[in-house]
Design an enzyme around this catalytic site. Structure first.
Site, mmCIF file in Angstrom:
data_model
loop_
_atom_site.group_PDB
_atom_site.id
_atom_site.type_symbol
_atom_site.label_atom_id
_atom_site.label_comp_id
_atom_site.label_asym_id
_atom_site.label_seq_id
_atom_site.Cartn_x
_atom_site.Cartn_y
_atom_site.Cartn_z
ATOM 1 N N HIS A 58 -38.095 -41.205 -35.862
ATOM 2 C CA HIS A 58 -38.503 -40.384 -37.001
ATOM 3 C C HIS A 58 -39.770 -40.913 -37.672
ATOM 4 C CE1 HIS A 58 -34.761 -38.206 -36.753
ATOM 5 N NE2 HIS A 58 -34.061 -39.318 -36.850
ATOM 6 N N HIS A 220 -32.476 -33.938 -35.604
ATOM 7 C CA HIS A 220 -32.183 -34.388 -34.244
ATOM 8 C C HIS A 220 -32.010 -33.186 -33.337
ATOM 9 C CE1 HIS A 220 -30.569 -37.221 -37.238
ATOM 10 N NE2 HIS A 220 -31.199 -38.102 -36.499
#
Lengths: 333, 333
Positions: A58, A220
């Site tokens: 991320h 995700h």
């Protein structure tokens, strides 16, 4: 899989080596636990420690927000996987100075479990730990089930506010209250235009058909609210702004901070085009943008898409948002 | 074409609107010419003006380097196309304060032509303009044809050094000499793993076969030196570092600044993995990294790939590189 890597199972290890070299003026990796990143400024003065952690992939989150006046220590997980309880615990130990530790993280099952275990370990050491669990993703559960919502890019505001408050010398309860207010005042939503591939898997973990977009996608690749025809930036901004603003609700006269983040493969040019439309939508509602951030602030590997995060401000939150920070992911002067 | 845009022919216009809103503390768009971006700090004190310009699609370049102690005005072109001579001229006029203007840009036919015309217009106004033409892309021509090489991410170092020197109160000749030294001491090379699409075209302007990479690719997808099997980050770093280091040459004992940039769709994680290998290669050669930059500093829409830029330092260049700047693309504290 067109990637610049060595061993697909070692990407987090290898990334951390490069990160530590480039940013040795801001952070260092813990000598004992290579999955713990600590701010060089963590103990500049006596204060409440700020800890977070989460899966990798991320970037800049989470380690990119470790630094002066923001997060003091970060537990680093595998790609899209929670860090271990041990890593959260080591973070807590590393930054406690007797005033307690605020663990500010996102609402995911693995993180919840591991933070809880870390807190039990810390209790044995008489370290006081309190948490705020970010749940800003409007699309991930209904308003009735607000505690089930996931934490996404709104976490950046939570860290910014919590970090600033701690730096002002606030008590653990005051830091927790401010960070909780930050996330309570924040709503996010994402749109996916293209998937991403976990290096160790080698194949995309979901698909998005050309000409469509996944509205409300998770960080995700969790399914969103609906798949719809790919909209213009203007229509996308309209729909996303509506969803976010109607949830709190944000109303005319409000001042907000806005964060637009690309998901990894989205050209920054497009993010500015999108932001321009968001700002117009907010203005039409009588909402004023106090501060705005556009860029790759919270990504999902090479996912194509964009997230919108809006935080309603009051004087306390403004003061926190305005404080200078020195991190890899956010610098403010 | 999975894009977050409105009208494909208006992407630059729309992007500039968003950019100006987000960064109004740093820059503003010229009232008369919407393709001219000017630093709010351009006339904080009397000094040599710094101008650049180039095609769009390379964000943060070029407008992201407009700001305090770096570039004073930027001429903005269409996607991958030169700005007009008029825009370069308007930039020059906007930042001249009687000490002359340094126009620091990259070696592309359109930019060369338009800067030349702009300089003729400025001459009529008795504004002294001198240029440095960046040619850091090792792969774009042989060493014998060094003047034919294109300018790529090394331009960031050129702007950083030129901008710093101007801020120190240097004369036009001194600014030009320092910026020229910066680019003479700098070499870059890129590798492409995936193509990009100009929005108004709607189709990729080249292809890269899965499992291969284009070694030496240009910033607009210009063909590289060779197409080869996709290498590991380590082997890629080895080959790219060799090409760059052998060209000047860089030798044991040298101190360098290193800039690794993703090309738009490259996960930042991979850029750190790549940097770690580059740093090891340099260390093996006895070369020390004085300062490093890793991130999306000079992109090509959503191209997948990475560029490596290395600048050999001396005391003057170090002093310039160390100066604080406030821009969207580069912030330094």
């Amino acid at each position: 899989m067109q990637r610049i890597i060595n061993d697909p199972s070692m990407v987090v290890e290898d990334m951390l080596k490069g990160f530590a070299k480039v940013h040795d003026d801001i952070i260092h990796v813990d000598k004992e636990n290579p999955r713990v990143v600590i701010s060089n400024h963590a103990k500049d003065k006596k204060k409440v420690g700020i800890v977070t952690g989460g899966g990798s992939g991320h970037k800049p989150a989470f380690i990119g927000y470790c630094g002066k006046n923001m997060v003091d220590a970060v537990a680093v997980g595998e790609i899209f996987s929670s860090p271990t309880a041990k890593s959260f615990y080591d973070c807590i130990k590393a930054v406690d100075q007797g005033m307690g530790v605020a663990c500010l993280y996102g609402n995911y099952a693995g993180d919840n479990m591991n933070v809880k275990m870390a807190m039990e370990l810390a209790e044995d050491d008489d370290i006081e730990v309190k948490t705020v669990v970010a749940n800003d993703d409007v699309a991930s559960a209904s308003k009735e089930d607000i505690k089930k919502r996931r934490g996404v890019a709104g976490e950046i505001f939570m860290w910014k506010v919590g970090g600033a408050k701690a730096n002002m010398g606030a008590s653990l309860d005051e830091v927790i209250a401010a960070a909780q207010k930050a996330i309570d005042n924040t709503r996010s939503v994402g749109v996916g235009l293209g998937p991403c591939t976990i290096p160790a898997n080698g194949k995309p973990n979901f698909t998005i058909k050309e000409g469509t977009m996944e509205f409300g996608i998770g960080h995700h690749g969790e399914p969103g609210i609906k798949v719809e025809e790919l909209a213009s930036a203007k229509d996308m901004a309209k729909e996303m702004t509506s969803l976010v603003c109607d949830d709190i609700p944000f109303t005319a006269g409000d001042e907000v901070a806005v964060l637009v983040s690309g998901l990894g493969a989205t050209p920054v040019m497009e993010q500015y085009i999108f932001y321009d439309e968001v700002e117009k939508e907010l203005r039409d509602r009588g909402i004023t943008v106090y501060k705005s951030y556009v860029g790759n602030y919270f990504t999902s590997l090479e996912m194509n898409g964009v997230t919108l995060t809006v935080m309603k401000l009051d004087d306390e939150l403004k003061e926190c948002i305005d404080m200078e920070v020195e991190t890899m992911g956010l610098t403010q002067f």
